[in-house]
Motif scaffolding. Structure first.
Motif, PDB file in Angstrom:
ATOM      1  N   TYR A  29       0.819  -1.216   0.000  1.00  0.00           N
ATOM      2  CA  TYR A  29       0.000   0.000   0.000  1.00  0.00           C
ATOM      3  C   TYR A  29       0.853   1.267   0.000  1.00  0.00           C
ATOM      4  O   TYR A  29       0.336   2.362  -0.154  1.00  0.00           O
ATOM      5  CB  TYR A  29      -0.944   0.001   1.199  1.00  0.00           C
ATOM      6  N   TYR A  30       2.101   1.114   0.214  1.00  0.00           N
ATOM      7  CA  TYR A  30       3.060   2.220   0.160  1.00  0.00           C
ATOM      8  C   TYR A  30       4.433   1.590  -0.070  1.00  0.00           C
ATOM      9  O   TYR A  30       4.564   0.370  -0.155  1.00  0.00           O
ATOM     10  CB  TYR A  30       3.055   3.044   1.459  1.00  0.00           C
ATOM     11  N   ALA A  31       5.437   2.421  -0.197  1.00  0.00           N
ATOM     12  CA  ALA A  31       6.784   1.895  -0.457  1.00  0.00           C
ATOM     13  C   ALA A  31       7.814   2.780   0.230  1.00  0.00           C
ATOM     14  O   ALA A  31       7.514   3.902   0.667  1.00  0.00           O
ATOM     15  CB  ALA A  31       7.059   1.824  -1.958  1.00  0.00           C
ATOM     16  N   PHE A  32       9.028   2.254   0.316  1.00  0.00           N
ATOM     17  CA  PHE A  32      10.165   3.015   0.811  1.00  0.00           C
ATOM     18  C   PHE A  32      11.303   2.898  -0.205  1.00  0.00           C
ATOM     19  O   PHE A  32      11.440   1.876  -0.880  1.00  0.00           O
ATOM     20  CB  PHE A  32      10.650   2.492   2.165  1.00  0.00           C
ATOM     21  N   VAL A  33      12.091   3.946  -0.307  1.00  0.00           N
ATOM     22  CA  VAL A  33      13.325   3.906  -1.079  1.00  0.00           C
ATOM     23  C   VAL A  33      14.478   3.924  -0.092  1.00  0.00           C
ATOM     24  O   VAL A  33      14.613   4.861   0.705  1.00  0.00           O
ATOM     25  CB  VAL A  33      13.428   5.086  -2.061  1.00  0.00           C
ATOM     26  N   ILE A  34      15.279   2.869  -0.121  1.00  0.00           N
ATOM     27  CA  ILE A  34      16.440   2.754   0.769  1.00  0.00           C
ATOM     28  C   ILE A  34      17.604   3.471   0.093  1.00  0.00           C
ATOM     29  O   ILE A  34      18.102   3.018  -0.933  1.00  0.00           O
ATOM     30  CB  ILE A  34      16.783   1.281   1.033  1.00  0.00           C
ATOM     31  N   PRO A  35      18.042   4.603   0.620  1.00  0.00           N
ATOM     32  CA  PRO A  35      19.044   5.420  -0.089  1.00  0.00           C
ATOM     33  C   PRO A  35      20.389   4.714  -0.208  1.00  0.00           C
ATOM     34  O   PRO A  35      20.819   3.998   0.698  1.00  0.00           O
ATOM     35  CB  PRO A  35      19.168   6.680   0.784  1.00  0.00           C
ATOM     36  N   ASP A  36      21.067   4.939  -1.339  1.00  0.00           N
ATOM     37  CA  ASP A  36      22.440   4.475  -1.482  1.00  0.00           C
ATOM     38  C   ASP A  36      23.369   5.293  -0.579  1.00  0.00           C
ATOM     39  O   ASP A  36      24.400   4.786  -0.137  1.00  0.00           O
ATOM     40  CB  ASP A  36      22.901   4.606  -2.938  1.00  0.00           C
TER      41      ASP A  36
ATOM     42  N   PHE B 202       9.849   7.758   2.270  1.00  0.00           N
ATOM     43  CA  PHE B 202       8.493   7.221   2.157  1.00  0.00           C
ATOM     44  C   PHE B 202       7.912   7.589   0.795  1.00  0.00           C
ATOM     45  O   PHE B 202       7.989   8.745   0.364  1.00  0.00           O
ATOM     46  CB  PHE B 202       7.611   7.786   3.273  1.00  0.00           C
ATOM     47  N   ILE B 203       7.328   6.594   0.085  1.00  0.00           N
ATOM     48  CA  ILE B 203       6.736   6.816  -1.233  1.00  0.00           C
ATOM     49  C   ILE B 203       5.265   6.400  -1.176  1.00  0.00           C
ATOM     50  O   ILE B 203       4.960   5.213  -0.983  1.00  0.00           O
ATOM     51  CB  ILE B 203       7.453   6.009  -2.333  1.00  0.00           C
ATOM     52  N   PRO B 204       4.317   7.342  -1.316  1.00  0.00           N
ATOM     53  CA  PRO B 204       2.907   6.944  -1.368  1.00  0.00           C
ATOM     54  C   PRO B 204       2.592   6.205  -2.660  1.00  0.00           C
ATOM     55  O   PRO B 204       3.331   6.285  -3.640  1.00  0.00           O
ATOM     56  CB  PRO B 204       2.171   8.293  -1.293  1.00  0.00           C
ATOM     57  N   LYS B 205       1.490   5.480  -2.650  1.00  0.00           N
ATOM     58  CA  LYS B 205       1.129   4.623  -3.776  1.00  0.00           C
ATOM     59  C   LYS B 205       1.044   5.401  -5.080  1.00  0.00           C
ATOM     60  O   LYS B 205       1.495   4.932  -6.144  1.00  0.00           O
ATOM     61  CB  LYS B 205      -0.217   3.955  -3.479  1.00  0.00           C
ATOM     62  N   GLU B 206       0.515   6.615  -5.029  1.00  0.00           N
ATOM     63  CA  GLU B 206       0.330   7.379  -6.258  1.00  0.00           C
ATOM     64  C   GLU B 206       1.627   7.945  -6.811  1.00  0.00           C
ATOM     65  O   GLU B 206       1.644   8.511  -7.918  1.00  0.00           O
ATOM     66  CB  GLU B 206      -0.664   8.519  -6.014  1.00  0.00           C
ATOM     67  N   ALA B 207       2.742   7.814  -6.056  1.00  0.00           N
ATOM     68  CA  ALA B 207       4.025   8.364  -6.509  1.00  0.00           C
ATOM     69  C   ALA B 207       4.989   7.278  -6.986  1.00  0.00           C
ATOM     70  O   ALA B 207       6.169   7.541  -7.179  1.00  0.00           O
ATOM     71  CB  ALA B 207       4.670   9.184  -5.398  1.00  0.00           C
ATOM     72  N   TYR B 208       4.478   6.028  -7.186  1.00  0.00           N
ATOM     73  CA  TYR B 208       5.344   4.938  -7.662  1.00  0.00           C
ATOM     74  C   TYR B 208       5.862   5.233  -9.075  1.00  0.00           C
ATOM     75  O   TYR B 208       7.027   4.967  -9.385  1.00  0.00           O
ATOM     76  CB  TYR B 208       4.571   3.620  -7.702  1.00  0.00           C
ATOM     77  N   ASN B 209       4.960   5.687  -9.941  1.00  0.00           N
ATOM     78  CA  ASN B 209       5.310   6.008 -11.337  1.00  0.00           C
ATOM     79  C   ASN B 209       5.988   4.857 -12.070  1.00  0.00           C
ATOM     80  O   ASN B 209       6.968   5.041 -12.793  1.00  0.00           O
ATOM     81  CB  ASN B 209       6.190   7.261 -11.400  1.00  0.00           C
ATOM     82  N   GLY B 210       5.461   3.654 -11.840  1.00  0.00           N
ATOM     83  CA  GLY B 210       5.931   2.479 -12.567  1.00  0.00           C
ATOM     84  C   GLY B 210       7.030   1.696 -11.885  1.00  0.00           C
ATOM     85  O   GLY B 210       7.445   0.644 -12.395  1.00  0.00           O
ATOM     86  N   ALA B 211       7.522   2.141 -10.753  1.00  0.00           N
ATOM     87  CA  ALA B 211       8.605   1.430 -10.063  1.00  0.00           C
ATOM     88  C   ALA B 211       8.062   0.175  -9.385  1.00  0.00           C
ATOM     89  O   ALA B 211       6.936   0.163  -8.876  1.00  0.00           O
ATOM     90  CB  ALA B 211       9.261   2.339  -9.029  1.00  0.00           C
ATOM     91  N   VAL B 212       8.865  -0.872  -9.404  1.00  0.00           N
ATOM     92  CA  VAL B 212       8.503  -2.125  -8.728  1.00  0.00           C
ATOM     93  C   VAL B 212       9.637  -2.513  -7.782  1.00  0.00           C
ATOM     94  O   VAL B 212      10.729  -1.938  -7.809  1.00  0.00           O
ATOM     95  CB  VAL B 212       8.228  -3.265  -9.744  1.00  0.00           C
ATOM     96  N   ASP B 213       9.362  -3.494  -6.964  1.00  0.00           N
ATOM     97  CA  ASP B 213      10.318  -3.923  -5.941  1.00  0.00           C
ATOM     98  C   ASP B 213      11.652  -4.323  -6.584  1.00  0.00           C
ATOM     99  O   ASP B 213      11.686  -5.095  -7.544  1.00  0.00           O
ATOM    100  CB  ASP B 213       9.740  -5.113  -5.171  1.00  0.00           C
TER     101      ASP B 213
END
Length: 836
Positions: free
Chosen positions: A146-153, A162-173
């Motif tokens: 339902y949401y996602a996180f980006v683990i910074p390099d 924190f990435i809300p669902k509407e801000a995925y823009n095509g990104a997958v796990d």
């Protein structure tokens, strides 16, 4: 800009105290409303940039007079950080993790200095974020449905995005993505972002290097307007362009570079003069002729600052159309250059020099390998092929050795560290790790370039004109004193105190330890006690080279400061003393800004190059987990030792892997010392290590010492478990394997198993019933008898003569009341003991 500088200069005066707007209006003698509005706008701009502080009483002052420091935050993955002041030479300020107030790594902040931390270190609290340094983050996308996180390099960021669902823009796990930060953290809340670019899956070929390029915000493709300017450059030079230049096309000149080099920006010549002296010529491509000031090419070159040399690619400062074309000193073609001719006597001293615009035509494109083969290996085939040039190469070798000897005698410090060269295949997989050689061919070019840089720097220093210098300041006195104390552990000593130590003494120490077991440790610690070289508008000298004057003149294709040096040389040659005061003022104002920007871009490029090297080294060792190598301890810390292998790959032996003793870190000795055994691990010690683990994402390699006991309890031995019986008994320890019953207790021969002999409650009740029926027929047991006689059964409590159900019930209640009174007495006694 002039108004801002005027206000700042006024506020920095010793007699200044924080003033209101009205007081500043009176101080500057402002009479009209338009000028007053300009004052307010200027104050607001200065406040927004953090150069001026407005107090709660609406009074204005500069930060340094309010116990505040303006600088850039450099965070640590554990949460704390340091504020690096913008003022050169100011001390860093430590900031605890609880005092960050939402600041992230790279932010420009204002920190209030509150106290001195451990030792003499300043400690403070961030009170304001002036400018966010990180607007984009590169990391690995982690989908949580339902949401996602980006683990910074960038681990120093400290928080996932924190990435809300509407801000995925095509990104997958598993995707490597670039994220725009749309909301910065407040308190313990994570920053929020939006995916703006998908680089590919983290395991796809090439994505790893691309992630590093995005992480450091390195520009790749050139803008169209920049490419258009580059395309407009001619393929050949015209006769008009040659006019006014000194024609050196008949002079014997060569370029000496690596075999894979394409941007050939320097050529050298050497000839004997009738008076017996040598004339050394260093000729550098005249890039400033094609990259005009304020052009799109110039703006882009300034933004990039330098070329970046990654493992598998080069990110150039200038388009290839220029760097590999008209600005590259290719053989047998005419090229425009700026030359520095130096006449040198038999001892290598410069007795005369000349700096001028020129046109050249190089005779040959030589490589380091070929020149080395001619001079050292005496390769007959190459000697015959370049027979016309061999005498000049012999003279170059002789002069280079003289210049090097002279440089060493004056005290230049020469750190002879190996530099790795990583070879990769088409997919970017590392296949081999070699070394960059430093033969006589490399030394020839190195010494000639140093001579030209020093000559140009000294010339403009005495001209008293704004110029760009390369400086290396004296070491920090405390670090140098610590180094001098450290080398006494090896029986060496240096006379002097702090900064009064001449670099010649340090070079003599390096020569003395050369070839000894302690060479690596002393060279490493000495290098760490030095400051970093940087660019500056003032000639402050170069400690490492032991020279008063130094600049970068020889690489304008790949370094922007060199391009600025060429631009200043061109103005001086064309205008001489006719240059206007306005123009000199412009250079005096811009030179410090350009120097600071170039220094920052250089450090960024070095960090990016180092990270790509670490990445490929980790990938190279990934297939070698479990293999054993011999290495040298390159660093010692409180948490372990770093070991460098012969191929320059470095890994950590964590202190938890040193299982044969408890080890303590001795800072002054740079050593881990065993508490019980006294065993030491110091920089320079040779150890046998095994590759235990490789983490490519973290760019880390873990080693373990060969022969070290496996991690566990130190000095542990096999122990027999001791079980405490919860029913009040104490079970004796048992050793070895034993047969156990279903209940888990061992069989003990000769003793009855109470668990097995225990009867069911129904059987016990029936037994009592049967006994009560026969009580009247059996005589009671005599008082005072110890045990029941053979065949007798012990009667239950209360059973005896005249025993009736009423008496038994009465006896039961009496016993119950007595037991409760006894329990209350025990509880009261325990409570009294606790109070006492």
């Amino acid at each position: 800009m002039e108004d801002q500088e005027k206000i700042l200069a006024f506020m920095r005066e010793q007699a200044y105290h924080p003033m209101t707007v009205r007081e500043l209006e009176e101080a500057f003698g402002i009479k009209d409303s338009a000028t007053f509005k300009e004052l307010v706008k200027t104050l607001n701009a200065l406040e927004a940039s953090g150069e001026v502080i407005r107090t709660r009483a609406n009074r204005y002052g500069v930060p340094e007079k309010m116990n505040l420091v303006r600088g850039r935050l450099q965070s640590h993955p554990k949460g704390f950080g340091f504020v690096i002041p913008e003022t050169q030479g100011a001390e860093d300020v430590y900031v605890h993790a609880n005092d960050m107030n939402g600041a992230l790594h790279g932010d420009t902040v204002l920190v209030r200095v509150e106290k001195e931390a451990g030792g003499n270190r300043l400690e403070g609290q961030i009170i304001r974020i002036v400018e966010r340094g990180m607007k984009q983050v590169v990391g690995t996308f982690k989908d949580e449905t339902y949401y996602a996180f980006v683990i910074p390099d960038e681990k120093r960021l400290g928080k996932d995005i924190f990435i809300p669902k509407e801000a995925y823009n095509g990104a997958v796990d598993g995707h490597k993505v670039v994220v725009n930060i749309v909301r910065y953290p407040e308190g313990r809340v994570n920053p929020e972002g939006e995916v703006v670019e998908i680089l590919g899956h983290k395991n796809d070929p090439g994505v790893d290097i691309l992630s590093i390029i995005r992480k450091f915000n390195l520009p790749e493709a050139f803008p169209d307007d920049v490419l258009a300017e580059a395309e407009a450059a001619p393929d050949e030079i015209s006769e008009e362009e040659i006019s006014g230049r000194r024609d050196l096309r008949e002079r014997m000149l060569v370029t000496i570079d690596g075999a894979d080099a394409k941007d050939l920006d320097d050529a050298v010549s050497l000839e004997r003069l009738p008076n017996g002296n040598l004339r050394l010529g260093v000729h550098i491509a005249d890039v400033s002729y094609y990259v005009r000031e304020k052009s799109q090419l110039d703006n882009e070159a300034y933004r990039r600052g330098t070329s970046v040399y990654l493992v598998d690619r080069v990110i150039p400062m200038l388009p290839h159309r220029l760097s590999n074309g008209i600005c590259s000193l290719n053989p047998q073609v005419d090229r425009l250059t700026i030359s520095c001719d130096m006449e040198m006597d038999a001892n290598g001293n410069t007795v005369k020099y000349d700096i001028f615009l020129s046109v050249i035509r190089t005779d040959e494109r030589m490589t380091y390998a070929d020149v080395r083969s001619i001079l050292e290996d005496k390769d007959e085939a190459l000697i015959e092929k370049y027979s016309r040039l061999v005498p000049m190469f012999e003279d170059m070798k002789e002069l280079a050795l003289k210049l090097r000897k002279k440089r060493m005698q004056r005290g230049a410090i020469d750190f002879d560290f190996r530099e790795a060269k990583i070879y990769v295949d088409e997919e970017g997989t590392p296949t081999e790790i070699g070394f960059r050689t430093r033969s006589i061919a490399e030394q020839i070019i190195e010494e000639f370039m140093l001579a030209a840089n020093e000559t140009v720097a000294e010339h403009f220093h005495w001209m008293k004109q704004p110029f760009m210098y390369r400086i290396h300041e004296d070491p920090n006195a405390e670090k140098l004193m610590a180094f001098m104390e450290f080398i006494t552990n090896f029986g060496y000593s240096i006379r002097g105190k702090g900064n009064s130590v001449h670099p010649r003494a340090l070079q003599q120490l390096l020569e003395e330890v050369k070839g000894t077991p302690e060479e690596i440790i002393i060279s490493t610690v000495m290098l760490r006690s030095m400051k970093q070289a940087r660019y500056d508008a003032e000639s402050l000298g170069h400690y490492g080279l032991s020279t008063e004057f130094y600049t970068h003149f020889t690489s304008p294709i790949r370094r922007y400061p060199d391009l600025i040096v060429h631009r200043r040389i061109r103005e001086w040659i064309e205008l001489g003393n006719q240059i206007s005061e306005k123009r000199l003022g412009y250079w005096a104002e811009q030179m410090p800004v350009i120097a600071e920007h170039a220094s920052q871009r250089e450090r960024l490029a070095v960090d990016a190059e180092r990270e790509t090297d670490d990445l490929k080294k980790a990938e190279f060792m990934l297939e070698r987990v479990g293999e054993e190598f011999e290495g040298v301890i390159s660093s010692v810390t409180s948490f372990g030792i770093f070991v460098e292998l012969p191929n320059t790959i470095e890994g950590l032996v964590h202190v938890s892997f040193l299982t044969d003793d408890y080890y303590h870190y001795h800072e002054k000795m740079f050593a881990l010392v065993g508490e019980r055994t006294g065993k030491q691990y110091r920089i320079g010690d040779v150890v046998e290590v095994r590759v235990a683990n490789v983490n490519v994402d973290e760019r880390t390699i873990d080693f373990e010492i060969v022969g070290m006991p496996k991690a566990g309890f130190r000095g542990s031995r096999e122990r027999t478990p001791r079980v405490i019986d919860g029913r009040g008994g104490d079970r004796k320890p048992t050793r070895g394997k034993q047969d156990r019953s279903r209940t888990g207790r061992p069989d003990r021969p000769g003793k009855p198993d109470r668990q097995k002999d225990k009867k069911h409650p129904a059987e016990i009740r029936q037994k009592y019933k049967d006994r009560r029926k026969t009580e009247g027929n059996k005589p009671p047991r005599r008082a005072g008898s110890g045990k029941a006689s053979s065949g007798e059964e012990v009667l239950p409590i209360g059973a005896g003569e005249g025993d009736t159900p009423a008496k038994r019930q009465k006896g039961f209640w009496e016993d119950l009341v007595k037991s409760k009174k006894k329990n209350r007495k025990n509880v009261a006694s325990q409570a009294k003991r606790k109070r006492r």
